[in-house]
Design a protein around this motif. Structure first.
Motif, short mmCIF file in Angstrom:
data_model
loop_
_atom_site.label_atom_id
_atom_site.label_comp_id
_atom_site.label_asym_id
_atom_site.label_seq_id
_atom_site.Cartn_x
_atom_site.Cartn_y
_atom_site.Cartn_z
N CYS A 165 0.83 -1.22 0.00
CA CYS A 165 0.00 0.00 0.00
C CYS A 165 0.86 1.26 0.00
N ARG A 166 1.90 1.27 0.82
CA ARG A 166 2.77 2.45 0.85
C ARG A 166 3.43 2.68 -0.51
N GLU A 167 3.95 1.60 -1.11
CA GLU A 167 4.62 1.73 -2.41
C GLU A 167 3.65 2.15 -3.51
N GLY A 168 2.41 1.69 -3.42
CA GLY A 168 1.42 2.02 -4.44
C GLY A 168 0.64 3.30 -4.16
N GLY A 169 0.95 3.98 -3.06
CA GLY A 169 0.24 5.21 -2.73
C GLY A 169 -1.22 4.96 -2.37
N ILE A 170 -1.49 3.84 -1.71
CA ILE A 170 -2.85 3.46 -1.35
C ILE A 170 -3.07 3.69 0.14
N THR A 199 -12.02 -8.27 -14.16
CA THR A 199 -12.02 -9.55 -13.43
C THR A 199 -12.21 -10.71 -14.40
N ASN A 200 -11.32 -11.69 -14.30
CA ASN A 200 -11.43 -12.92 -15.07
C ASN A 200 -12.26 -13.89 -14.23
N VAL A 201 -13.46 -14.24 -14.69
CA VAL A 201 -14.33 -15.14 -13.95
C VAL A 201 -13.92 -16.58 -14.27
N THR A 202 -13.70 -17.35 -13.21
CA THR A 202 -13.25 -18.72 -13.35
C THR A 202 -14.37 -19.66 -12.95
N PRO A 203 -14.18 -20.97 -13.18
CA PRO A 203 -15.19 -21.93 -12.70
C PRO A 203 -15.38 -21.79 -11.19
N HIS A 204 -16.48 -22.27 -10.70
CA HIS A 204 -16.81 -22.25 -9.27
C HIS A 204 -17.06 -20.86 -8.74
N LYS A 205 -17.44 -19.95 -9.63
CA LYS A 205 -17.80 -18.59 -9.23
C LYS A 205 -16.70 -17.91 -8.41
N VAL A 206 -15.50 -17.98 -8.96
CA VAL A 206 -14.33 -17.34 -8.37
C VAL A 206 -13.78 -16.38 -9.42
N GLY A 207 -13.26 -15.24 -8.97
CA GLY A 207 -12.67 -14.27 -9.89
C GLY A 207 -11.19 -14.11 -9.63
N PHE A 208 -10.45 -13.77 -10.69
CA PHE A 208 -9.05 -13.43 -10.55
C PHE A 208 -8.86 -12.06 -11.18
N THR A 209 -8.33 -11.12 -10.39
CA THR A 209 -8.20 -9.73 -10.84
C THR A 209 -6.78 -9.23 -10.65
N LEU A 210 -6.23 -8.69 -11.73
CA LEU A 210 -4.94 -8.00 -11.69
C LEU A 210 -5.22 -6.53 -11.97
N ASP A 211 -5.63 -5.80 -10.93
CA ASP A 211 -6.02 -4.39 -11.09
C ASP A 211 -5.78 -3.70 -9.75
N LYS A 212 -5.13 -2.55 -9.78
CA LYS A 212 -4.84 -1.81 -8.56
C LYS A 212 -6.11 -1.44 -7.79
N GLN A 213 -7.22 -1.30 -8.49
CA GLN A 213 -8.47 -0.91 -7.84
C GLN A 213 -8.90 -1.90 -6.76
N ILE A 214 -8.71 -3.19 -7.01
CA ILE A 214 -9.11 -4.18 -6.00
C ILE A 214 -8.23 -4.07 -4.75
N ILE A 215 -6.95 -3.75 -4.94
CA ILE A 215 -6.05 -3.58 -3.79
C ILE A 215 -6.50 -2.35 -2.99
N ASP A 216 -6.84 -1.28 -3.69
CA ASP A 216 -7.33 -0.06 -3.05
C ASP A 216 -8.60 -0.36 -2.25
N ASP A 217 -9.54 -1.10 -2.84
CA ASP A 217 -10.79 -1.40 -2.14
C ASP A 217 -10.57 -2.33 -0.95
N ILE A 218 -9.68 -3.31 -1.08
CA ILE A 218 -9.37 -4.18 0.06
C ILE A 218 -8.75 -3.36 1.19
N ALA A 219 -7.85 -2.45 0.84
CA ALA A 219 -7.18 -1.62 1.84
C ALA A 219 -8.16 -0.75 2.61
N ARG A 220 -9.27 -0.40 1.98
CA ARG A 220 -10.28 0.44 2.63
C ARG A 220 -11.44 -0.41 3.17
N ASP A 221 -11.23 -1.73 3.21
CA ASP A 221 -12.22 -2.68 3.74
C ASP A 221 -13.52 -2.66 2.93
N ARG A 222 -13.39 -2.49 1.59
CA ARG A 222 -14.55 -2.50 0.69
C ARG A 222 -14.38 -3.56 -0.39
#
Length: 191
Positions: free
Chosen positions: A53-58, A92-115
């Motif tokens: 988070c510090r390195e990414g300015g999040i 988000t890349n949707v995978t079998p079993h209703k799981v997603g894989f995301t390579l996007d800074k936005q998800i890191i930002d939202d996790i950091a803010r508990d969203r």
């Protein structure tokens, strides 16, 4: 060849590639173009979520501090997220079993803010195979040894998102052995 997307690959005890030794890998993509997944059982000591988070300015709320896992030897400078689909971005890349894989800074930002998503696993790097490469590793044609072939299990939410114990790889190998034994005994002792 049966595609293994949505399955778990388990490194055999005699895995020759040190990068995958004692690994449990969730395969989120497997088709004619190749395969992709993430290792789900190897926590890294650095970087921490705070460092990311510090390195990414999040901005991070102090109560959010999830572990980071080694996802694989490719793109180790990127943070990816395997997560439940209660959270989804256009990338988000949707995978079998209703799981997603995301390579996007936005998800890191939202996790950091508990969203972020309800359940997730953050990884540094991914695991990737070229077209036909994983198929060959599973089939183990000579000069490969059959004992070095990947094992596989059906998707299990408890393995992917459950607590990561020190025995997870051993438990998965044991389950593979039990499944193979059951398959053989079912053939021999038909009802």
């Amino acid at each position: 060849m049966t595609y293994l997307d949505g399955k778990l690959l388990i490194a055999p005890p005699k895995m020759t590639d040190w990068r995958f030794a004692k690994s449990v890998v969730y395969i989120w993509k497997h088709d004619v173009s190749g395969a992709g997944g993430i290792i789900v059982n190897k926590k890294v000591s650095a970087p921490s979520f705070d460092n990311i988070c510090r390195e990414g300015g999040i901005h991070r709320t102090t109560k959010v501090s999830p572990p980071i896992y080694y996802g694989g030897p490719v793109m180790t400078n990127l943070v990816g997220c395997l997560h439940t689909l209660d959270y989804r971005l256009p990338t988000t890349n949707v995978t079998p079993h209703k799981v997603g894989f995301t390579l996007d800074k936005q998800i890191i930002d939202d996790i950091a803010r508990d969203r972020g998503p309800n359940r997730y696993l953050l990884t540094m790097g991914i695991s990737s195979w070229n077209a036909g490469q994983l198929d060959e590793e599973i089939q183990s044609p000579p000069p490969r040894q059959k004992t070095g072939s990947w094992l596989h299990l059906n998707y299990d939410d408890a393995i992917v998102f459950g607590p990561k114990t020190e025995t997870l790889w051993n438990d998965c190998v044991g389950q593979c052995v039990m499944n193979a034994t059951k398959k053989i005994t079912n053939k021999v002792f038909k009802d």
